[in-house]
Design an enzyme around this catalytic site. Structure first.
Site, PDB file in Angstrom:
ATOM      1  N   CYS A   1      47.576  70.873  14.203  1.00  0.00           N
ATOM      2  CA  CYS A   1      46.643  69.768  14.400  1.00  0.00           C
ATOM      3  C   CYS A   1      46.193  69.221  13.043  1.00  0.00           C
ATOM      4  O   CYS A   1      45.743  69.972  12.191  1.00  0.00           O
ATOM      5  CB  CYS A   1      45.451  70.282  15.198  1.00  0.00           C
ATOM      6  SG  CYS A   1      43.911  69.443  14.893  1.00  0.00           S
ATOM      7  N   GLU A   2      46.337  67.907  12.869  1.00  0.00           N
ATOM      8  CA  GLU A   2      46.015  67.335  11.562  1.00  0.00           C
ATOM      9  C   GLU A   2      44.508  67.206  11.333  1.00  0.00           C
ATOM     10  O   GLU A   2      44.073  66.963  10.221  1.00  0.00           O
ATOM     11  CB  GLU A   2      46.707  65.978  11.381  1.00  0.00           C
ATOM     12  CG  GLU A   2      46.183  64.862  12.250  1.00  0.00           C
ATOM     13  CD  GLU A   2      46.992  63.587  12.064  1.00  0.00           C
ATOM     14  OE1 GLU A   2      48.107  63.667  11.525  1.00  0.00           O
ATOM     15  OE2 GLU A   2      46.495  62.520  12.461  1.00  0.00           O
ATOM     16  N   HIS A   3      43.730  67.373  12.378  1.00  0.00           N
ATOM     17  CA  HIS A   3      42.278  67.274  12.208  1.00  0.00           C
ATOM     18  C   HIS A   3      41.657  68.586  11.727  1.00  0.00           C
ATOM     19  O   HIS A   3      40.625  68.581  11.079  1.00  0.00           O
ATOM     20  CB  HIS A   3      41.610  66.864  13.528  1.00  0.00           C
ATOM     21  CG  HIS A   3      42.036  65.508  13.998  1.00  0.00           C
ATOM     22  ND1 HIS A   3      42.264  65.205  15.313  1.00  0.00           N
ATOM     23  CD2 HIS A   3      42.320  64.382  13.303  1.00  0.00           C
ATOM     24  CE1 HIS A   3      42.643  63.950  15.414  1.00  0.00           C
ATOM     25  NE2 HIS A   3      42.692  63.424  14.213  1.00  0.00           N
ATOM     26  N   HIS A   4      42.276  69.714  12.088  1.00  0.00           N
ATOM     27  CA  HIS A   4      41.673  71.005  11.757  1.00  0.00           C
ATOM     28  C   HIS A   4      42.620  71.966  11.033  1.00  0.00           C
ATOM     29  O   HIS A   4      42.225  73.091  10.707  1.00  0.00           O
ATOM     30  CB  HIS A   4      41.179  71.697  13.030  1.00  0.00           C
ATOM     31  CG  HIS A   4      40.161  70.903  13.797  1.00  0.00           C
ATOM     32  ND1 HIS A   4      40.497  70.043  14.814  1.00  0.00           N
ATOM     33  CD2 HIS A   4      38.812  70.830  13.668  1.00  0.00           C
ATOM     34  CE1 HIS A   4      39.396  69.480  15.291  1.00  0.00           C
ATOM     35  NE2 HIS A   4      38.367  69.936  14.611  1.00  0.00           N
TER      36      HIS A   4
ATOM     37  N   GLN B   1      48.785  65.611  19.325  1.00  0.00           N
ATOM     38  CA  GLN B   1      49.697  65.731  20.461  1.00  0.00           C
ATOM     39  C   GLN B   1      50.131  64.367  21.005  1.00  0.00           C
ATOM     40  O   GLN B   1      51.298  64.162  21.347  1.00  0.00           O
ATOM     41  CB  GLN B   1      49.011  66.558  21.560  1.00  0.00           C
ATOM     42  CG  GLN B   1      49.929  66.848  22.729  1.00  0.00           C
ATOM     43  CD  GLN B   1      49.281  67.780  23.738  1.00  0.00           C
ATOM     44  OE1 GLN B   1      48.501  68.650  23.375  1.00  0.00           O
ATOM     45  NE2 GLN B   1      49.593  67.600  25.000  1.00  0.00           N
TER      46      GLN B   1
ATOM     47  N   HIS C   1      45.304  74.097  22.204  1.00  0.00           N
ATOM     48  CA  HIS C   1      44.887  73.771  20.837  1.00  0.00           C
ATOM     49  C   HIS C   1      43.906  74.828  20.348  1.00  0.00           C
ATOM     50  O   HIS C   1      42.825  74.977  20.921  1.00  0.00           O
ATOM     51  CB  HIS C   1      44.226  72.388  20.804  1.00  0.00           C
ATOM     52  CG  HIS C   1      45.180  71.260  21.077  1.00  0.00           C
ATOM     53  ND1 HIS C   1      45.484  70.297  20.145  1.00  0.00           N
ATOM     54  CD2 HIS C   1      45.924  70.974  22.162  1.00  0.00           C
ATOM     55  CE1 HIS C   1      46.357  69.449  20.651  1.00  0.00           C
ATOM     56  NE2 HIS C   1      46.640  69.834  21.884  1.00  0.00           N
TER      57      HIS C   1
ATOM     58  N   CYS D   1      42.068  74.750  17.853  1.00  0.00           N
ATOM     59  CA  CYS D   1      40.803  74.159  17.394  1.00  0.00           C
ATOM     60  C   CYS D   1      39.851  73.934  18.568  1.00  0.00           C
ATOM     61  O   CYS D   1      38.651  73.774  18.381  1.00  0.00           O
ATOM     62  CB  CYS D   1      41.053  72.854  16.635  1.00  0.00           C
ATOM     63  SG  CYS D   1      41.937  71.608  17.578  1.00  0.00           S
TER      64      CYS D   1
HETATM   65 ZN    ZN Z   1      42.212  69.981  16.136  1.00  0.00          ZN
END
Ligand code: ZN
Length: 183
Positions: free
Chosen positions: A76-79, A117, A145, A147
């Site tokens: 995941c590119e956010h976390h 995703q 996920h 995260c």
């Molecule tokens: Zn994430």
């Protein structure tokens, strides 16, 4: 290619930031280990799905070709936390098919990079339309996920499901229903 030295520096900073002692035995080689691991986890950044989808075979088959339950692991590119699950990938050929393993390889190309995703599904479907000239493509991803499940609301086992339909799949609800029945 990833810059291993920068990753090592970054991981060392991170460890320092959480208050760890970088010199203790268990952490001594961690920056180096992570740099090596990232090279593998993000290998898809240096790959092009063309490598896998350019070798095609002529086939008159004009029904659905489905490769289901393709296990994938992405980040995941956010976390910078993993998300992983299964991909179900279908297309309707336009005179050209690829070896079935190439579909799984294409999933890998897009999984082995920083992702969300929703975008991953779109990229796989678009690759089949653009590289194979497929009449239609449909991709369903179901993933857990980390995260989501390790922090915050903590719902272990909950899955995020995304669906993308392109070409004739987008226009024909009957085809979409066939896809759902097949998976
Ligand atoms: Zn994430």
């Amino acid at each position: 290619m990833v810059n291993k030295d920068k990753i090592k520096e970054g991981v060392a900073l991170l460890l320092d930031g959480i208050g760890e002692d970088l010199s203790r035995e268990g952490l001594k080689d961690t920056p180096e280990r992570i740099a090596r691991m990232y090279e593998e986890l993000f290998a898809g950044m240096n790959e092009d799905c063309k490598e896998h989808l350019s070798k095609t075979f002529h086939a008159e088959h004009d029904g659905i070709v489905l490769e289901k339950d393709i296990v994938f692991y992405s980040m995941c590119e956010h976390h910078l936390m993993p998300f992983y699950g299964k991909a179900h990938v279908a297309y309707i050929p336009n005179g050209k098919v690829v070896g079935l393993s190439k579909i799984a390889r294409t999933v890998e190309v897009y999984a082995r990079r920083l992702q969300i995703q929703e975008r991953m599904g779109v990229e796989i479907a678009d690759a089949l339309i653009e590289e194979l000239g497929a009449k239609g493509a449909m991709v369903m991803l179901e993933a857990e996920h980390m995260c989501m499940t390790m922090r915050g609301v903590k719902k272990p086992g909950s899955k995020t499901v995304t669906v993308v339909a392109r070409g004739v799949f987008a226009e024909d609800e009957g085809l979409q229903n066939s896809f759902y029945r097949m998976i």
